[in-house]
Design an enzyme around this catalytic site. Structure first.
Site, PDB file in Angstrom:
ATOM      1  CB  SER A   1      -0.957  -0.008   1.194  1.00 32.95           C
ATOM      2  OG  SER A   1      -0.252  -0.201   2.399  1.00 32.95           O
TER       3      SER A   1
ATOM      4  CE  LYS B   1      -7.511   0.918   0.380  1.00 28.22           C
ATOM      5  NZ  LYS B   1      -7.024  -0.023   1.364  1.00 28.22           N
TER       6      LYS B   1
ATOM      7  CG  HIS C   1      -3.562  -0.819  -2.449  1.00 24.78           C
ATOM      8  ND1 HIS C   1      -4.070   0.452  -2.473  1.00 24.78           N
ATOM      9  CD2 HIS C   1      -3.346  -1.113  -1.144  1.00 24.78           C
ATOM     10  CE1 HIS C   1      -4.134   0.924  -1.239  1.00 24.78           C
ATOM     11  NE2 HIS C   1      -3.702  -0.019  -0.409  1.00 24.78           N
TER      12      HIS C   1
HETATM   13  C1  LIG Z   1      -7.059  -0.205   2.766  1.00 24.56           C
HETATM   14  C2  LIG Z   1      -6.455  -1.513   3.116  1.00 24.56           C
HETATM   15  C3  LIG Z   1      -7.084  -2.397   3.979  1.00 24.56           C
HETATM   16  C4  LIG Z   1      -8.308  -2.013   4.767  1.00 24.56           C
HETATM   17  O1  LIG Z   1      -9.433  -1.979   3.989  1.00 24.56           O
HETATM   18  P1  LIG Z   1     -10.660  -1.068   4.464  1.00 24.56           P
HETATM   19  O2  LIG Z   1     -11.804  -1.586   3.681  1.00 24.56           O
HETATM   20  O3  LIG Z   1     -10.272   0.331   4.120  1.00 24.56           O
HETATM   21  O4  LIG Z   1     -10.802  -1.290   5.928  1.00 24.56           O
HETATM   22  C5  LIG Z   1      -6.529  -3.643   4.159  1.00 24.56           C
HETATM   23  N1  LIG Z   1      -5.388  -3.996   3.543  1.00 24.56           N
HETATM   24  C6  LIG Z   1      -4.724  -3.152   2.726  1.00 24.56           C
HETATM   25  C7  LIG Z   1      -3.459  -3.604   2.078  1.00 24.56           C
HETATM   26  C8  LIG Z   1      -5.235  -1.876   2.504  1.00 24.56           C
HETATM   27  O5  LIG Z   1      -4.571  -1.037   1.732  1.00 24.56           O
END
Ligand SMILES: *Cc1c(COP(=O)(O)O)cnc(C)c1O
Length: 401
Positions: A182, A242, A210
């Site tokens: 991330s 995302k 991602h």
């Molecule tokens: C954003 C993210 C999460 C968390 O997801 P949410 O739905 O925002 O709680 C988990 N793992 C990674 C790698 C992320 O980037």
């Protein structure tokens, strides 16, 4: 009484963070129009959202959400296992399982909860959980919650992961990795990790928050792009907040896995189901994201444009082919100053500082989206050129705090 006052202690921690100039601050966004955000009466071009495919404001998603809300109301009114599980959830789960090539998928309210749920349901004391040092915080927290022994290997270091597994030959083992990291944007060595897990009898879990929607032939994610299926990666987690532009997450895998999670994953059982109207919007998003290859093609072109331009300017680019394009600046002060200068010129890019990244590895985390245009990236490069960013004296990947 010598008892510590908890609120005083918290206030002292906050003060220490402020003293170190690492305080995090909320910003109110008053209006969003694609990559343009309005905040404090200023219009800013944003390069920090995770809306990689530019779907968050798509009229078909908005229409699906409002249609379903008119029909069903807003709240799901209870947990999935009581009376919160609606047809919209079931249809979305089927579509996600089909897209990822898994037998079944199970929705969670957030990715954070999905990771806690998987690790807590599968692992117990005496087991071992091997993780990349740069994994997302919620994978680390999930391992802690489970009571298993957590071992973290240096970023991307498969031989080190192999040594950690080999050191515990009799413990049940799970190896968890981000698919696309991330804060760095690079992709995990998935085929090598899958081969290692097969030899060691460990289960492989990939958090594709991602990669999902962005990588792979029809956006099925980093695991699919690596040519791996349910057999090699039995535990796949991805989010809907995302690239899909909604909110929520899912875990995909065998029928047995999903049945087990429904029985034992506490962050699934003891929480209110996501609003069904949101599931309806996410289903619309799945269809658009799978079908509209032009979004991935446009994103790829913008990524190449940015990397070409940044490398001509001698900017400290990272080895990332994903829409996450960090510029590694080293000190927290340098990253913060760069973000402030960008903002003065109308560009919103976040400075990522410890503890989100290891000390000395602060960066600007630039993210690109299919909602951007070539001219936007051009503008970003022009402004970056004026900043005279010095590359840090020493930036090595992967030594986490
Ligand atoms: C954003 C993210 C999460 C968390 O997801 P949410 O739905 O925002 O709680 C988990 N793992 C990674 C790698 C992320 O980037």
């Amino acid at each position: 009484m010598a008892r510590t006052d908890l609120l005083q202690r918290l206030a002292a921690h906050t003060a220490a963070r402020e003293h170190a100039r690492l305080l995090r601050r909320l910003r109110i966004i008053e209006h969003a129009d694609g990559p343009w955000l309005e905040s404090g009466n200023r219009r800013l071009l944003s390069f920090c959202s995770n809306d990689y495919l530019g779907l968050a404001q798509h009229p078909q998603l908005v229409a699906a959400l409002s249609r379903a809300a008119r029909e069903l109301g807003v709240g799901s009114t209870s947990a999935h296992l009581i009376c919160g599980h609606r047809r919209e959830h079931a249809e979305l789960e089927e579509a996600l399982a089909a897209w990822t090539g898994r037998e079944r998928a199970l929705l969670f309210s957030t990715g954070y909860m999905a990771n806690l749920g998987v690790l807590q349901a599968l692992l117990k004391e005496g087991d071992v959980c091997v993780q990349d040092k740069l994994n997302h915080a919620c994978l680390l927290d999930g391992a802690k919650l489970s009571g298993a022994e957590l071992k973290r290997y240096p970023h991307g270091d498969v031989p080190a992961a192999a040594r950690q597994l080999a050191a515990n030959p009799d413990a049940a083992a799970l190896l968890a990795t981000d698919g696309v990291f991330s804060m760095d944007g690079d992709v995990a060595p998935l085929p090598e990790l899958a081969a290692l897990c097969a030899t060691e009898g460990a289960s492989l879990m990939v958090d594709d928050a991602h990669g999902f929607g962005v990588l792979g032939a029809d956006g099925a994610g980093s695991v699919s792009a690596a040519g791996l299926g349910q057999q090699e990666v039995p535990l796949l987690m991805a989010t809907l907040g995302k690239a899909l532009g909604c909110s929520g997450a899912f875990v995909a895998g065998s029928g047995g896995l999903v049945e087990g999670l429904i029985q034992f994953a506490r962050p699934y059982i003891y929480t209110t189901a996501m609003p069904p109207a949101l599931a309806a919007a996410a289903l619309e998003s799945v269809q658009l994201a799978r079908r509209e290859d032009w979004r991935r093609e446009k994103l790829t072109a913008l990524i190449s444009q940015f990397r070409r331009g940044a490398s001509e300017l001698g900017l400290p680019l990272a080895a990332s082919k994903s829409p996450i394009q960090p510029l590694l600046l080293g000190s927290a002060e340098a990253a913060l100053a760069a973000a402030q200068s960008l903002e003065q010129q109308g560009l919103l890019v976040t400075a990522i500082r410890p503890p989100s990244v290891p000390a000395g590895q602060s960066r600007l985390r630039i993210t690109l989206s299919a909602a951007h245009e070539e001219a936007h990236v051009e503008r970003l490069l022009q402004v970056l050129e004026t900043l005279k960013l010095d590359p840090p004296s020493r930036v090595g990947p992967g030594e986490a705090v």
